[in-house]
Design an enzyme around this catalytic site. Structure first.
Site, short mmCIF file in Angstrom:
data_model
loop_
_atom_site.label_atom_id
_atom_site.label_comp_id
_atom_site.label_asym_id
_atom_site.label_seq_id
_atom_site.Cartn_x
_atom_site.Cartn_y
_atom_site.Cartn_z
N HIS A 110 2.19 11.60 2.20
CA HIS A 110 2.94 10.42 2.62
C HIS A 110 4.39 10.32 2.20
O HIS A 110 4.85 9.31 2.14
CB HIS A 110 2.09 9.13 2.10
CG HIS A 110 0.54 9.40 2.40
ND1 HIS A 110 0.09 9.52 3.77
CD2 HIS A 110 -0.42 9.38 1.59
CE1 HIS A 110 -1.23 9.53 3.44
NE2 HIS A 110 -1.55 9.59 2.25
N HIS A 144 0.85 -1.33 0.02
CA HIS A 144 0.02 0.00 -0.13
C HIS A 144 0.89 1.29 -0.07
O HIS A 144 0.74 2.18 -0.68
CB HIS A 144 -1.00 0.01 1.19
CG HIS A 144 -1.92 1.14 1.21
ND1 HIS A 144 -2.98 1.31 0.22
CD2 HIS A 144 -2.23 2.28 1.76
CE1 HIS A 144 -3.67 2.29 0.18
NE2 HIS A 144 -3.04 2.96 1.41
FE LIG Z 1 -4.01 4.68 2.09
#
Ligand SMILES: [Fe+2]
Length: 302
Positions: free
Chosen positions: A146, A136
């Protein structure tokens, strides 16, 4: 939905039901299930879990992570001797597909670490020439969203991906598209050596394709400047297709579908990391010649 694919590799974050409360969580999972059924009923979807599947809701009395996902989307994990449905491997056509869990322990001596170590040894490139990994959280990502989240998994597994000649690694999580060159950062260690990724022909290509659509919108802020390892990046909705042609070549496309139509925007020919070496290619040519000679009808002999 109408890609004509023989299988769908899904890189996590399914229904986003974790944005709802109490009974509405299950209702959301139901509606999403009916939505994807239009495709999932007709070809296998290879599931991997994302952070939106964790659903840790202590305020609602739910403290077992991944419960909805695990009950609704069972995976054939026992076949690959995994101890947990969140990480497993399957063989599909000519590829060996390994699914990892970004949100389960993976450091040294954990069950996922032990399993992957063995599973990589189990891959038979004669039977399944292509080795694909799904996760992921991307290991290489130059989006502000992220950024560096995959660094911990990189430090543990990158060396193995290179040693075992993984062809391509698909990740999601970041709602944009990005493709890396073949690079590695395995020489980095805290006591010296290279502290940045360098070109490495034995490394996999890393593809972040978390732009399938979601409730959060696109991740449109990439870091500036674009790092050397990043070959192509764009914040648009889209999906990737991989057409495996034979043992040595596959055709890859990233298709932007921002405007409701599929537009091929990034493409390249993927050379198999195992069969691409000169030594193995020679072996392949020799075997091919043998098979052609042995298949000739006897009357054609001179
Ligand atoms: Fe995610």
């Amino acid at each position: 939905m109408q890609s004509g694919a023989k299988s769908v590799l899904f890189v996590g974050d399914l229904s986003y039901a974790d944005r709802y409360e109490y009974n509405d969580v299950g209702v959301r999972w139901d509606t999403w299930g009916r939505f994807v059924e239009q495709s999932a009923a007709y070809q296998p979807w290879i599931w991997s879990a994302g952070n939106h599947e964790i659903e840790y809701f202590p305020n609602m009395g739910e403290v077992v992570p991944f419960k909805s996902f695990l009950y609704r989307y069972p995976t054939p994990y026992q076949v690959s001797r995994s101890s947990n449905p969140l990480w497993y491997a399957i063989r599909r056509a000519s590829s060996h597909i390994i699914v990892l869990s970004s949100y389960s322990p993976f450091v040294k001596y954990t069950p996922q670490w032990h399993w992957l170590k063995q599973e990589l040894k189990n891959v038979n490139r004669e039977k399944t020439p292509w080795l694909i990994v799904l996760m992921h959280v991307p290991i290489y990502n130059s989006n502000e969203a992220h950024f560096m989240e995959g660094e911990s998994m990189r430090s543990v597994f990158e060396r193995w991906f290179i040693k075992h000649r993984v062809d391509v690694i698909f990740a999601g999580h970041v709602h944009a598209y990005e493709r890396s060159y073949r690079i590695s950062n395995i020489h980095y260690n805290v006591s010296g050596g290279d502290a940045y990724p360098v070109p490495d022909k034995t490394a996999p290509i890393y593809i972040t394709v978390g732009d399938g659509g979601n409730q959060e919108g696109l991740a449109s802020r990439f870091r500036d400047p674009q790092p050397d390892y990043s070959a192509f990046r764009e914040a648009s909705y889209g999906h990737s297709t991989l057409e495996i042609k034979n043992r040595t070549h596959a055709i890859y496309h990233w298709n932007r579908n921002d405007d409701g139509i599929k537009v091929t925007t990034d493409s390249f020919t993927l050379h198999n990391q195992y069969w691409g070496s000169a030594r193995r290619r020679r072996k392949l040519n020799k075997n091919h010649l043998h098979s052609v000679i042995s298949e000739r009808p006897s009357t054609a002999r001179f």
